[in-house]
Design an enzyme around this catalytic site. Structure first.
Site, PDB file in Angstrom:
ATOM      1  N   ASP A 428       8.103  35.630  44.799  1.00 19.40           N
ATOM      2  CA  ASP A 428       8.266  34.236  45.192  1.00 19.40           C
ATOM      3  C   ASP A 428       7.042  33.757  45.981  1.00 19.40           C
ATOM      4  O   ASP A 428       6.675  34.330  47.006  1.00 19.40           O
ATOM      5  CB  ASP A 428       9.535  34.116  46.055  1.00 19.40           C
ATOM      6  CG  ASP A 428       9.999  32.689  46.223  1.00 19.40           C
ATOM      7  OD1 ASP A 428      10.347  32.070  45.207  1.00 19.40           O
ATOM      8  OD2 ASP A 428      10.009  32.213  47.372  1.00 19.40           O
ATOM      9  N   GLU A 457       5.038  33.926  40.874  1.00 21.63           N
ATOM     10  CA  GLU A 457       5.592  32.568  40.822  1.00 21.63           C
ATOM     11  C   GLU A 457       4.761  31.705  41.762  1.00 21.63           C
ATOM     12  O   GLU A 457       5.133  31.446  42.898  1.00 21.63           O
ATOM     13  CB  GLU A 457       7.073  32.571  41.229  1.00 21.63           C
ATOM     14  CG  GLU A 457       7.759  31.231  41.026  1.00 21.63           C
ATOM     15  CD  GLU A 457       8.032  30.490  42.336  1.00 21.63           C
ATOM     16  OE1 GLU A 457       8.626  29.394  42.273  1.00 21.63           O
ATOM     17  OE2 GLU A 457       7.660  30.993  43.409  1.00 21.63           O
TER      18      GLU A 457
END
Length: 704
Positions: A428, A457
């Protein structure tokens, strides 16, 4: 990178010892594949041929020989693969790496006296001149290479070579069957030679020209002016690093009842359905305990009701942190049962690695020095304006006491899950953490578990996304989600296939995420979902959907690319068989991807003429080398308007199959599984949304 000559044009004096160093004569430069002159590591798949090349030359007309030396990083034993001259001083060899992990590559080159001698000898053969002395000199070179005694006669050397070839081939020597080195094959026609030379000289010449004798010489000779390049890295990865179909779920929404928290058992019950759709990577949003302080309510509300489960990205509570499991999802035994059940049907579990903490995370009390405290004693919560995450605080990587303890603790989290059988991590927002941290962590983890995959990401600038790939991330989210027009898609896909980028940047085409509900999907309904699925599945080796996509879920917060009633903040229940679902189409796309190799990579895409801007038309040939001849091709045409009939004149690239413009070719329509023949490169196509919004053809020359 050049073979370093150590000389500077800015020096007032040049050291004669440096100038006369024999290693300065041969130049080795422009090694490929290499990223930033070897600073970073290109990535290739195991059991996949890799072309290794370099420019190699010397300051004369002399002939060179070159080898690629290669080994696994931890090995001490080098492998040797001969390189061949392509043209214009460019040398190449092709290597297939079986093992995963980091490899070292190095080129060596040397002056090949034997090749030089043969080249000059053959000039005389071409001119039909006497070659007896040249043959004797050639035999003398072999004699020296094999360390034969000075008393050994040339006839004895030739007999020795014949005996060597007989034992090597384990049968009597037949000179007519000798494999002549390709550099000399034009000269090696025995009948022509016998017209000008006697049998003994012809026999000696063919022997010296044979591949086996030249290999014998190269293996044993003293390599003059031997020069080595720098050592370049290369990483070998497993197939899933570049080809996989991802399905993202919130485990707590798998019960089928929005009033009951889902469990690993519920997720296990869904595995057969996920498998039937053709997905092989099941990505779970964070499964860790969720904090109580500042917990978010539905739709990211600051008001949290007692039954609201909170955001799984607010990691940490009294139950534990990143190495713990949310007890409402299940126990460790439940997790392992689910993991093993997935593995038994060839589905890999991917976990979310989100470096953020709820205010209840154990680290805040155990290691307060890892956080950046404000003057009033509070912690700054996470923000990604205009979004605010009051339920999350971030660690400070460069806090005075964070190095190395915090970095090691985060590495240990990944290793902890790797030891639990997890080899794929979706990371993330890695762009908000230090580059040096990621380069170190990924290298450390892959040193122990070389099959580990890291998905970045990072929706940020292209240069930062590329840098993350360079420092080790296996895959990357992309801006595909927002590329909708023919021009946008064409430009972006061409950009992703630029020279060099594909050696380290592996694009992952997610069509939606829990955070991203694209306007295109909101506005175009079911056909829009089919368009985006077809584009993603046919252009990239990696694609994924967040659960709900298959039933065309796109209910949005007005004016925003955000889901209304997002799963990030509440438990949802889905009817996977609801009317209008596209489960069948997704299943077919995934089946085709597993059947046809050109669909397993973003590489090998070409765009072709189409006279309608609402129709995009492209071919996929996959990973091929320029010299390879194609016997078939994948063609894709997509109606980008989604809900309006579109007609287009297409120019089918028959030349890519070596066919003339009017040739007849066979077509297998892969979505409908129909077969037909077409004539000529110009074809008219109608994409009627009431029937289909895209076609995928497999074409080949018609068999007669």
């Amino acid at each position: 990178m050049n073979s370093d000559d150590g000389l500077s044009c800015h020096s007032s004096t040049i050291n004669l010892a440096d100038v006369t160093d024999k290693r300065r004569r041969i130049v080795i430069e422009n090694f490929s594949p290499a990223i930033d002159a070897g600073r970073f590591t290109p990535k290739f798949l195991s059991n996949e041929p890799v072309n290794i090349e370099a420019d190699i030359y010397i300051d004369s007309h002399d002939k060179l020989s070159c080898n690629l030396l290669w080994k696994q990083k931890k090995s001490k034993q080098w492998n040797v693969s001969p390189m061949q001259l392509i043209n214009n001083d460019r040398w190449r060899c092709q290597v297939t790496f079986d093992n995963l992990g980091l490899f070292d590559l190095q080129v060596e080159a040397w002056l090949d006296n034997f090749a030089n001698h043969l080249h000059k000898l053959l000039k005389k053969v071409e001119a039909k001149m006497d070659i007896k002395l040249e043959l004797e000199e050639g035999v003398e070179l072999i004699k020296k290479t094999l360390n034969l005694s000075h008393e050994t006669t040339h006839d004895e050397v030739l007999a020795h070579l014949e005996n060597y070839l007989c034992s090597y081939k384990n049968k009597p020597l037949d000179k007519a069957s000798l494999t002549i080195n390709s550099a000399f094959e034009n000269y090696a026609i025995e009948a022509d030679l016998l017209e000008y030379y006697d049998l003994k000289d012809t026999s000696a010449l063919l022997l010296l020209l044979s591949n086996d004798i030249q290999t014998l010489h190269q293996t044993n000779c003293q390599k003059e002016f031997l020069t080595h390049s720098s050592i370049f890295p290369l990483r070998v990865e497993r197939t899933q690093a570049e080809f996989s179909n991802w399905y993202e779920v919130f485990p707590r929404s798998q019960s089928g009842d929005s009033n009951r928290h889902g469990t690993f058992g519920d997720l296990m019950a869904r595995l057969p359905h996920i498998k039937e759709m053709g997905f092989d990577t099941l990505y779970l949003t964070p499964i860790h305990p969720i904090g109580e302080k500042f917990r978010k309510g539905k739709n990211n509300s600051l008001i949290c009701n007692v039954d609201d489960p909170g955001s799984p990205y607010a990691i940490g509570s009294h139950e534990g942190g990143h190495d713990a499991i949310n007890s409402r999802i299940g126990s460790w035994q439940d997790f392992r049962c689910m993991r093993d059940a997935a593995k038994s049907i060839n589905i890999e579990i991917a976990l979310d690695f989100a470096i953020q903490c709820s205010p209840d995370h154990p680290w805040l009390t155990e290691h307060p020095e890892w956080f950046n405290w404000r003057l009033d004693g509070s912690l700054r919560y996470a923000e990604n304006p205009p979004k605010k995450y009051q339920d999350i605080v971030n660690v400070d990587f460069y806090a005075p006491q964070a190095i190395p303890a915090l970095w090691i603790a985060l590495k240990d989290v990944v290793l902890f899950w790797a030891n639990e059988g997890i080899r794929t991590f979706r990371v993330d927002n890695p762009h908000t953490k230090p580059f040096p941290f990621w380069e170190w962590l990924i290298a450390e983890v892959q040193d122990t578990f070389p099959d580990t995959i890291f998905l970045s990401e990072a929706f940020t600038s292209p240069k930062i996304m590329a840098r993350l790939a360079k420092i080790g991330f296996t895959q990357s989210y992309t801006y595909f989600t927002w590329r909708n027009t023919k021009y946008e898609l064409t430009s972006y896909l061409q950009e992703l296939n630029e020279d060099g980028l594909a050696d380290y940047f592996k694009p992952h085409f997610f069509v939606n995420t829990p955070d991203i509900n694209p306007f295109y999907l909101q506005q175009h309904g079911r056909n829009g979902f089919l368009v985006r699925a077809a584009l993603a599945a046919s252009t990239s080796g990696l694609w994924g959907i967040s659960s709900g996509f298959e039933i065309c879920e796109a209910e949005a917060i007005e004016g925003k690319e955000e889901f209304k009633n997002s799963e990030k903040y509440e438990i949802r229940a889905w009817d996977w068989t609801s009317e209008g679902n596209i489960v069948s189409e997704i299943s077919t796309l995934n089946r085709l991807r597993k059947t046809y190799k050109p669909l397993q990579t973003q590489q090998g895409i070409d765009f072709h003429f189409c006279d309608n801007d609402q129709v995009i038309f492209y071919s996929k040939k996959g990973k091929t080398h320029s010299e390879e001849k194609l016997d078939s091709l994948i063609l894709v045409a997509v109606n980008l308007s989604a809900n309006h009939l579109q007609e287009a004149n297409l120019e089918v690239p028959l030349y890519m199959l070596g066919l003339h413009d009017n040739a007849q070719f066979e077509v297998h329509d892969l979505m409908s599984d129909s077969h037909f023949s077409l004539d000529g490169k110009w074809q008219k196509l109608c994409l009627d949304p009431s029937q289909y919004v895209f076609v995928i053809w497999h074409i080949k020359a018609r068999e007669h």
